[in-house]
Structures are given as C-alpha cells and as structure tokens.
Design a protein around this motif. Structure first.
Motif, PDB file in Angstrom:
ATOM      1  N   ALA A 111       0.722  -1.196   0.007  1.00  0.00           N
ATOM      2  CA  ALA A 111       0.173   0.138   0.060  1.00  0.00           C
ATOM      3  C   ALA A 111       0.717   1.235  -0.134  1.00  0.00           C
ATOM      4  O   ALA A 111       0.465   2.417  -0.770  1.00  0.00           O
ATOM      5  CB  ALA A 111      -1.117   0.112   1.250  1.00  0.00           C
ATOM      6  N   GLY A 112       1.720   1.282   0.838  1.00  0.00           N
ATOM      7  CA  GLY A 112       2.807   2.292   0.982  1.00  0.00           C
ATOM      8  C   GLY A 112       3.383   2.667  -0.568  1.00  0.00           C
ATOM      9  O   GLY A 112       3.742   3.763  -0.921  1.00  0.00           O
ATOM     10  N   ALA A 113       3.906   1.484  -1.081  1.00  0.00           N
ATOM     11  CA  ALA A 113       4.613   1.705  -2.597  1.00  0.00           C
ATOM     12  C   ALA A 113       3.624   2.222  -3.470  1.00  0.00           C
ATOM     13  O   ALA A 113       3.926   3.024  -4.434  1.00  0.00           O
ATOM     14  CB  ALA A 113       4.972   0.443  -3.054  1.00  0.00           C
ATOM     15  N   ARG A 114       2.289   1.890  -3.539  1.00  0.00           N
ATOM     16  CA  ARG A 114       1.353   2.360  -4.406  1.00  0.00           C
ATOM     17  C   ARG A 114       1.273   3.809  -4.170  1.00  0.00           C
ATOM     18  O   ARG A 114       0.921   4.572  -5.127  1.00  0.00           O
ATOM     19  CB  ARG A 114      -0.129   1.423  -4.195  1.00  0.00           C
ATOM     20  CG  ARG A 114      -1.206   2.001  -5.135  1.00  0.00           C
ATOM     21  CD  ARG A 114      -2.421   1.224  -5.148  1.00  0.00           C
ATOM     22  NE  ARG A 114      -2.332  -0.392  -5.415  1.00  0.00           N
ATOM     23  CZ  ARG A 114      -2.066  -0.609  -6.860  1.00  0.00           C
ATOM     24  NH1 ARG A 114      -2.349   0.419  -7.644  1.00  0.00           N
ATOM     25  NH2 ARG A 114      -1.814  -1.714  -7.090  1.00  0.00           N
ATOM     26  N   LEU A 156      10.764   4.979   1.573  1.00  0.00           N
ATOM     27  CA  LEU A 156       9.320   4.604   0.819  1.00  0.00           C
ATOM     28  C   LEU A 156       8.085   4.899   1.409  1.00  0.00           C
ATOM     29  O   LEU A 156       7.447   5.587   0.809  1.00  0.00           O
ATOM     30  CB  LEU A 156       9.546   3.139   0.599  1.00  0.00           C
ATOM     31  CG  LEU A 156       8.434   2.398  -0.169  1.00  0.00           C
ATOM     32  CD1 LEU A 156       8.244   2.952  -1.611  1.00  0.00           C
ATOM     33  CD2 LEU A 156       8.336   0.905  -0.145  1.00  0.00           C
ATOM     34  N   LEU A 157       8.042   4.852   2.870  1.00  0.00           N
ATOM     35  CA  LEU A 157       6.703   4.946   3.613  1.00  0.00           C
ATOM     36  C   LEU A 157       6.524   6.495   3.559  1.00  0.00           C
ATOM     37  O   LEU A 157       5.396   7.008   3.386  1.00  0.00           O
ATOM     38  CB  LEU A 157       6.787   4.413   4.809  1.00  0.00           C
ATOM     39  CG  LEU A 157       6.682   2.855   5.022  1.00  0.00           C
ATOM     40  CD1 LEU A 157       6.486   2.383   6.580  1.00  0.00           C
ATOM     41  CD2 LEU A 157       5.265   2.425   4.335  1.00  0.00           C
ATOM     42  N   ASP A 158       7.674   7.232   3.734  1.00  0.00           N
ATOM     43  CA  ASP A 158       7.297   8.682   3.656  1.00  0.00           C
ATOM     44  C   ASP A 158       6.707   9.262   2.580  1.00  0.00           C
ATOM     45  O   ASP A 158       6.162  10.309   2.431  1.00  0.00           O
ATOM     46  CB  ASP A 158       8.823   9.364   4.022  1.00  0.00           C
ATOM     47  CG  ASP A 158       9.220   9.052   5.854  1.00  0.00           C
ATOM     48  OD1 ASP A 158       8.298   8.850   6.397  1.00  0.00           O
ATOM     49  OD2 ASP A 158      10.427   9.272   5.991  1.00  0.00           O
ATOM     50  N   LEU A 199      11.905  -1.218  -7.507  1.00  0.00           N
ATOM     51  CA  LEU A 199      11.102  -0.523  -6.984  1.00  0.00           C
ATOM     52  C   LEU A 199      11.226   1.041  -6.820  1.00  0.00           C
ATOM     53  O   LEU A 199      10.205   1.616  -7.165  1.00  0.00           O
ATOM     54  CB  LEU A 199      11.144  -0.867  -5.385  1.00  0.00           C
ATOM     55  CG  LEU A 199      10.115  -0.067  -4.557  1.00  0.00           C
ATOM     56  CD1 LEU A 199       8.826  -0.341  -4.732  1.00  0.00           C
ATOM     57  CD2 LEU A 199      10.570  -0.941  -2.789  1.00  0.00           C
ATOM     58  N   LEU A 200      12.536   1.516  -6.795  1.00  0.00           N
ATOM     59  CA  LEU A 200      12.558   2.983  -6.919  1.00  0.00           C
ATOM     60  C   LEU A 200      12.411   3.157  -8.671  1.00  0.00           C
ATOM     61  O   LEU A 200      11.846   4.503  -8.627  1.00  0.00           O
ATOM     62  CB  LEU A 200      14.242   3.144  -6.695  1.00  0.00           C
ATOM     63  CG  LEU A 200      14.722   4.605  -7.216  1.00  0.00           C
ATOM     64  CD1 LEU A 200      13.722   5.746  -6.284  1.00  0.00           C
ATOM     65  CD2 LEU A 200      16.184   4.884  -6.647  1.00  0.00           C
ATOM     66  N   VAL A 215       7.648  -4.667  -4.674  1.00  0.00           N
ATOM     67  CA  VAL A 215       7.822  -4.888  -3.137  1.00  0.00           C
ATOM     68  C   VAL A 215       7.260  -6.630  -3.032  1.00  0.00           C
ATOM     69  O   VAL A 215       8.072  -6.890  -2.048  1.00  0.00           O
ATOM     70  CB  VAL A 215       6.418  -3.953  -2.535  1.00  0.00           C
ATOM     71  CG1 VAL A 215       6.240  -4.468  -1.209  1.00  0.00           C
ATOM     72  CG2 VAL A 215       6.882  -2.420  -2.301  1.00  0.00           C
ATOM     73  N   ALA A 216       6.288  -6.882  -3.738  1.00  0.00           N
ATOM     74  CA  ALA A 216       6.175  -8.315  -3.317  1.00  0.00           C
ATOM     75  C   ALA A 216       7.361  -9.409  -3.623  1.00  0.00           C
ATOM     76  O   ALA A 216       7.513 -10.153  -2.779  1.00  0.00           O
ATOM     77  CB  ALA A 216       4.740  -8.779  -4.444  1.00  0.00           C
TER      78      ALA A 216
END
Length: 246
Positions: A111-114, A156-158, A199-200, A215-216
């Motif tokens: 969710a954070g990545a999305r 990532l979360l930030d 991911l980045l 992320v998965a």
C-alpha cells in the motif's frame, strides 16, 4: 524513526527490566518486588520507581494497593511500542513473532508503494536513491547494509505522504532489523539491490502496479533468505541472532 536504547541509569533499568518481561522471566500475573530490582541492578529506589513507571505506560506492569506490582497479560501490552518491538526482536525471536512481522509488512508496504508512486516528490526520490547507494556501498558490512536497508524502506513509506502510514515504520523497522540481523549476520543472502532498484524506478515512473510488484518480489526474497538461514541455524543449533546491531 530510528530507535536507540536510552542511556543513563534510568534508561539502562528500563532496558533490562523490559527485556526480562518480554523474555518471559516474569510470567503475566506474577508479582515483582522493586526492592529486589534495586539490589540486582545496583540502582536507587528512585531509578527503579521511574523505570517501573515507564514500563507501566507501555502496558507491561500495573501497581495496585495490597497487590503490589504485577506483570500484566500480554494482551494488555502496547505491542506496537517501538521499545517492545525492539526488545522482542533483539532477544531470540520466535517464529511466530517473525511471521507476524512478515504479515504486517505484506499488508503495509505494498500500500505504501502504491501511494508513493502517486505522491512522491523529488526529495522523496533523492532519499530513496541515497539509501540505495548506501546499500551498494555497504558491500559485506552487515551493520551498514542493515541501516541502509532501513533508510530505504523508511523513505518509501514517507513518500506515501500519509502520516498514519508513516508511523507504521516502527513495525516495518522491527521486521527489517531482526530479519537483516539474522540474514546479513550469517552472510547468506540474495542480492536485493536489483529489486530495490526496480522499486525505486517504478515509484519514480509513477507506476503503482510495478511498485507493488517490486515490493512483492522484495518480500518474497526476504522470506526465502530468512528461511534458508533459519534452517541452517536450526540444524546446527546455533544462535539465530549472531550479533545485535546497535
């Protein structure tokens, strides 16, 4: 949020007593004697009293007249407290604790990545890049790799720009720190830099689906690495936590 053990006599008392409770040295419902703590820790009544007050605020203890100070049931503990998470992870963690952390990561990080893919700023991307560069520079330095990995996932979360989601970093950090200490400490792990780079790249491109997929892949790789190390250590009967990272 980077957590560090507090310093000074008061901080040391909180650390020692907190770890003992988390380890199960004092079962829930048992009565503890502050006077004994004074003698065992070699500290004053005031230090012990303040340490017990802090532990009570975390849900570990309660004091009542005629009953004294008792250990509260685990269901009453503030399990998301950063110190409790750190204490659980720095002792020999149970497979159940590791599984719980992995499940929470699997809920929170996709969710954070999305959201990060939709909301990231140039500063967010710079923070992720710097963390990834630090991971590459760490090479075989396990401690440096752990800290760089933590920095990447905090960034990532930030980048999701959700204050409540960012607060989940205490759980993500606990899961990452204990996993990384086991895996990197054993010098047995897959190269995770390419997947972090994917991911980045996905976050930078604003591709939410690709970010979730990356992320998965990271979580699957982390799980496989941990399972491999745990299997070897269990077979050999070695300590699953070779060295605690400060």
């Amino acid at each position: 949020m980077v957590t560090h053990p507090p310093k000074g006599l008061h901080g040391q008392a909180v650390e020692e007593l907190g770890r003992r409770i988390i380890r199960g040295d004092y079962p829930p419902g048992s009565v503890v004697d502050p006077v004994n703590f004074e003698a065992e820790l070699g500290v004053s009544k005031t230090v012990v009293r303040e340490a017990l007050r802090v532990l009570a605020s975390k849900g570990l203890l309660e004091s009542k007249q005629k009953r004294g100070t008792t250990i509260r049931p685990r269901a009453d503990w503030n399990l998301l407290d950063s110190d409790l998470l750190r204490w659980q992870g720095s002792s020999a963690p149970t497979d159940g604790f590791l599984a719980d952390l992995a499940e929470v990561r699997a809920i929170v990080e996709p969710a954070g990545a999305r959201f990060a893919a939709a909301r990231r700023t140039p500063d967010d991307l710079d923070a992720m890049r710097q963390a990834l560069e630090a991971m590459a520079a760490a090479d075989t330095d396990a401690e440096a790799m752990v800290e760089a990995d933590l920095a990447f996932h905090r960034a990532l979360l930030d980048a999701a720009h959700n204050e409540l989601l960012s607060r989940m970093e205490v759980v993500i950090e606990a899961g990452l720190r204990v996993r990384d200490r086991i895996v990197h400490g054993a010098r047995h792990f897959s190269d995770s830099i390419p997947v972090h780079q994917q991911l980045l790249d996905a976050v930078e491109a604003g591709d939410a689906d690709a970010a979730v997929a990356a992320v998965a892949s990271l979580l699957a790789q982390a799980s496989d690495d941990l399972a491999a190390v745990r299997a070897v250590q269990n077979e050999a009967g070695t300590d699953p936590l070779p060295k605690e990272v400060p």
